[in-house]
Motif scaffolding. Sequence first.
Motif, PDB file in Angstrom:
ATOM      1  N   UNK A 211       0.862  -1.177   0.000  1.00  0.00           N
ATOM      2  CA  UNK A 211       0.000   0.000   0.000  1.00  0.00           C
ATOM      3  C   UNK A 211       0.899   1.227   0.000  1.00  0.00           C
ATOM      4  N   UNK A 212       0.985   1.898  -1.150  1.00  0.00           N
ATOM      5  CA  UNK A 212       1.973   2.959  -1.292  1.00  0.00           C
ATOM      6  C   UNK A 212       1.573   4.203  -0.529  1.00  0.00           C
TER       7      UNK A 212
ATOM      8  N   UNK B 270       2.953  -2.609   4.044  1.00  0.00           N
ATOM      9  CA  UNK B 270       2.427  -3.876   3.551  1.00  0.00           C
ATOM     10  C   UNK B 270       1.456  -4.446   4.564  1.00  0.00           C
ATOM     11  N   UNK B 271       0.295  -4.873   4.077  1.00  0.00           N
ATOM     12  CA  UNK B 271      -0.756  -5.366   4.952  1.00  0.00           C
ATOM     13  C   UNK B 271      -1.150  -6.787   4.585  1.00  0.00           C
TER      14      UNK B 271
ATOM     15  N   UNK C 164       5.756  -6.081   8.149  1.00  0.00           N
ATOM     16  CA  UNK C 164       6.995  -5.427   7.755  1.00  0.00           C
ATOM     17  C   UNK C 164       7.531  -6.121   6.515  1.00  0.00           C
ATOM     18  N   UNK C 165       7.413  -5.444   5.363  1.00  0.00           N
ATOM     19  CA  UNK C 165       7.987  -5.976   4.121  1.00  0.00           C
ATOM     20  C   UNK C 165       7.418  -7.332   3.716  1.00  0.00           C
ATOM     21  N   UNK C 166       6.113  -7.511   3.801  1.00  0.00           N
ATOM     22  CA  UNK C 166       5.483  -8.776   3.447  1.00  0.00           C
ATOM     23  C   UNK C 166       5.542  -9.078   1.961  1.00  0.00           C
TER      24      UNK C 166
ATOM     25  N   UNK D  44      13.619 -12.227   4.986  1.00  0.00           N
ATOM     26  CA  UNK D  44      13.866 -13.656   5.107  1.00  0.00           C
ATOM     27  C   UNK D  44      13.128 -14.303   6.258  1.00  0.00           C
ATOM     28  N   UNK D  45      12.232 -13.568   6.906  1.00  0.00           N
ATOM     29  CA  UNK D  45      11.496 -14.100   8.052  1.00  0.00           C
ATOM     30  C   UNK D  45      10.193 -14.763   7.604  1.00  0.00           C
ATOM     31  N   UNK D  46       9.628 -15.590   8.502  1.00  0.00           N
ATOM     32  CA  UNK D  46       8.279 -16.123   8.348  1.00  0.00           C
ATOM     33  C   UNK D  46       7.496 -15.782   9.604  1.00  0.00           C
ATOM     34  N   UNK D  47       6.299 -15.278   9.405  1.00  0.00           N
ATOM     35  CA  UNK D  47       5.423 -14.954  10.528  1.00  0.00           C
ATOM     36  C   UNK D  47       4.166 -15.805  10.444  1.00  0.00           C
TER      37      UNK D  47
END
Length: 384
Positions: free
Chosen positions: A286-287, A295-296, A314-316, A335-338
Amino acid sequence: PCPEEPVLLAELKPGRPQRYDWKSSCETWSVAFSPDGAWFAWSQGHCVVKLIPWPLEETELCKASERKSWGGKGEVRSRGAAKEKTLECGQIVWGLAFSACPGGDTEPTCAWGLPCLVLATGLNDGRIKVWEVQTGHLLFSLMGHQDVVRDLSFAPNGSLILVSASRDKTLRVWDLSRDGRQVQVLSGHVQWVYCCSISPDCSMLCSVSGEKSVSGEGSGWWGFSPLPAPGVLGMWLGGDTGLVVPTCSHVPLHSALDYSSEIHSSSLRSVCFSPEGLYLATVADDSLSPPFFLRLLRIWALELRSPVAFAPMTNGLCCMYFPHGGFIATGTRDGHVQFWTAPRVLSSLKHLCRKALRTFLTTYQVLALPIPKKLKEFLTYRTF
């Protein structure tokens, strides 16, 4: 639909320090659960894929929600004898796909004595590496694409037919039961092919490319596709009709999330259906004022035109529902996973009947039935 906002249960982090060499690419471009929910795959960047036995004990997932992270090395405790594995792919990993789970009462033999549960990885150099999940052994290295393999899809009937979508503007069909032989090249697109999907009854292949088009081969499937057009999600009912059901827009934001009054548009990153088919999740940029992006994660109920829940990320980059419902995995540029909570729903008898009928009736066949108009609209997903 459940109005509760998604809750962050836990987060996995890469075990390797981030390097500044662009070739290391730390982004999590893809996450995937095996169809039975027994394994989770995570393209955690640095040309590495993590294979994690799943599910964790529910109580352990709850405990993880208290500390929000599993170890700096990304280590995860799991049930049973299966062990976490690290797959060294040698190239940036863009796409992941599990095969359908092997059936029958006998133990899968794997290697070239297929069938077995396998994981396909689409790489930056156009190769597709196929791995045996239980052992982590490399089974095939498929070559044919001339550019990034952006997405992969296995036939859900267990036939080990694999379809790949690439930036070389083609889709390719591979048969792993015949030593990974390439059996067909589909070259109808004129721009990068971003994603592909095979229908549940294996009668249709759908793909989406950069020329803002959706292509289908076959008939008798209802499905969905993210459009390259900003902030729009369209859902199609079978390639035989071209019928479009209600389109969902990603702007404006929910009033409760008043992050900025300068939000202009959004670019859809990822979309996935919930297991019962009543919800879908999306990740979008979402700019705000360029070059900043919020990012949502959005969760939509299909009968509504607006999302029922939001979670700021964060950066999805990507999202995937757990096959048995209840939570969603998302990947990020870090590089994360949530892991987020998702609405649980008990499907109505009406919805279950529709789902059963649409497994063998095409949209044309439904429209030809001598039944009331309202029932036709329900069976073709114009109403819910």
